[in-house]
Design a protein around this motif. Structure first.
Motif, mmCIF file in Angstrom:
data_model
loop_
_atom_site.group_PDB
_atom_site.id
_atom_site.type_symbol
_atom_site.label_atom_id
_atom_site.label_comp_id
_atom_site.label_asym_id
_atom_site.label_seq_id
_atom_site.Cartn_x
_atom_site.Cartn_y
_atom_site.Cartn_z
ATOM 1 N N SER A 29 -81.602 -18.312 -47.892
ATOM 2 C CA SER A 29 -81.242 -19.713 -47.694
ATOM 3 C C SER A 29 -82.248 -20.644 -48.367
ATOM 4 O O SER A 29 -81.871 -21.611 -49.025
ATOM 5 C CB SER A 29 -81.172 -20.012 -46.199
ATOM 6 N N LEU A 32 -77.897 -18.903 -51.061
ATOM 7 C CA LEU A 32 -76.877 -18.913 -50.018
ATOM 8 C C LEU A 32 -75.796 -19.944 -50.325
ATOM 9 O O LEU A 32 -74.637 -19.760 -49.985
ATOM 10 C CB LEU A 32 -77.527 -19.209 -48.661
ATOM 11 N N LYS A 64 -76.864 -10.960 -47.693
ATOM 12 C CA LYS A 64 -76.006 -11.684 -46.749
ATOM 13 C C LYS A 64 -75.282 -10.710 -45.821
ATOM 14 O O LYS A 64 -75.249 -10.895 -44.609
ATOM 15 C CB LYS A 64 -74.993 -12.536 -47.513
ATOM 16 N N PHE A 112 -83.187 -13.077 -44.395
ATOM 17 C CA PHE A 112 -81.995 -13.915 -44.530
ATOM 18 C C PHE A 112 -82.373 -15.368 -44.794
ATOM 19 O O PHE A 112 -81.740 -16.045 -45.610
ATOM 20 C CB PHE A 112 -81.105 -13.822 -43.289
ATOM 21 N N ASN A 113 -83.409 -15.848 -44.116
ATOM 22 C CA ASN A 113 -83.834 -17.230 -44.340
ATOM 23 C C ASN A 113 -84.373 -17.430 -45.751
ATOM 24 O O ASN A 113 -84.231 -18.514 -46.315
ATOM 25 C CB ASN A 113 -84.871 -17.647 -43.303
ATOM 26 N N THR A 128 -77.918 -8.730 -43.421
ATOM 27 C CA THR A 128 -78.783 -9.437 -42.479
ATOM 28 C C THR A 128 -78.105 -10.535 -41.675
ATOM 29 O O THR A 128 -78.567 -10.839 -40.583
ATOM 30 C CB THR A 128 -79.976 -10.073 -43.218
ATOM 31 N N GLN A 129 -77.064 -11.144 -42.192
ATOM 32 C CA GLN A 129 -76.498 -12.324 -41.538
ATOM 33 C C GLN A 129 -76.046 -12.009 -40.116
ATOM 34 O O GLN A 129 -75.198 -11.160 -39.890
ATOM 35 C CB GLN A 129 -75.331 -12.881 -42.345
#
Length: 121
Positions: free
Chosen positions: A45, A50, A69, A41-42, A72-73
């Motif tokens: 970003s 994202l 997204k 997820f990072n 995993t978010q």
């Protein structure tokens, strides 16, 4: 009836990592899985997807971004937090079995995590 004084628990054994034979492998595997999910997820970003408007993405990129997204978010943070608490409860049980005080160990670990968090803020 005679009153007996109870002594507070002391450190009867030095605090040390558990032996590999006593580790709970499932916890380690799940922890690694949670960290991998947080990393995925990072990466979304870090790459900027994202924050990129979905209508400006190609269909394949939009599908990939939405999948990552959705998949995993906030899901892996929850798993990682649960495993952290479970690990602390296991450490507390083992400290009690050894006759050691758990509160100083817990306070020290929380202080270290606070310092790490403050340096990354």
């Amino acid at each position: 009836m005679e009153k007996t004084k109870t002594q507070p628990p002391t450190f009867t054994k030095a605090m040390a990592p558990v032996r590999p034979q006593t580790r709970i492998e499932v916890v380690d595997i799940l922890r690694g899985f949670a960290i991998l999910g947080i990393l995925i997820f990072n990466m979304l970003s870090f790459s900027g997807y994202l924050y990129w408007p979905l209508d400006q993405m190609s269909p394949i990129n939009r599908a990939a971004a939405l999948f990552v997204k959705f998949a995993t978010q906030a899901k892996f943070y929850t798993l990682f937090s649960f495993l952290f608490g479970w690990g602390m409860s296991i450490q507390m049980e083992r400290a009690v079995q050894r006759g050691a005080r758990f509160a100083p160990l817990f306070a020290r670990r929380m202080l270290i995590l606070l310092l790490i968090g403050l340096t990354h803020a």
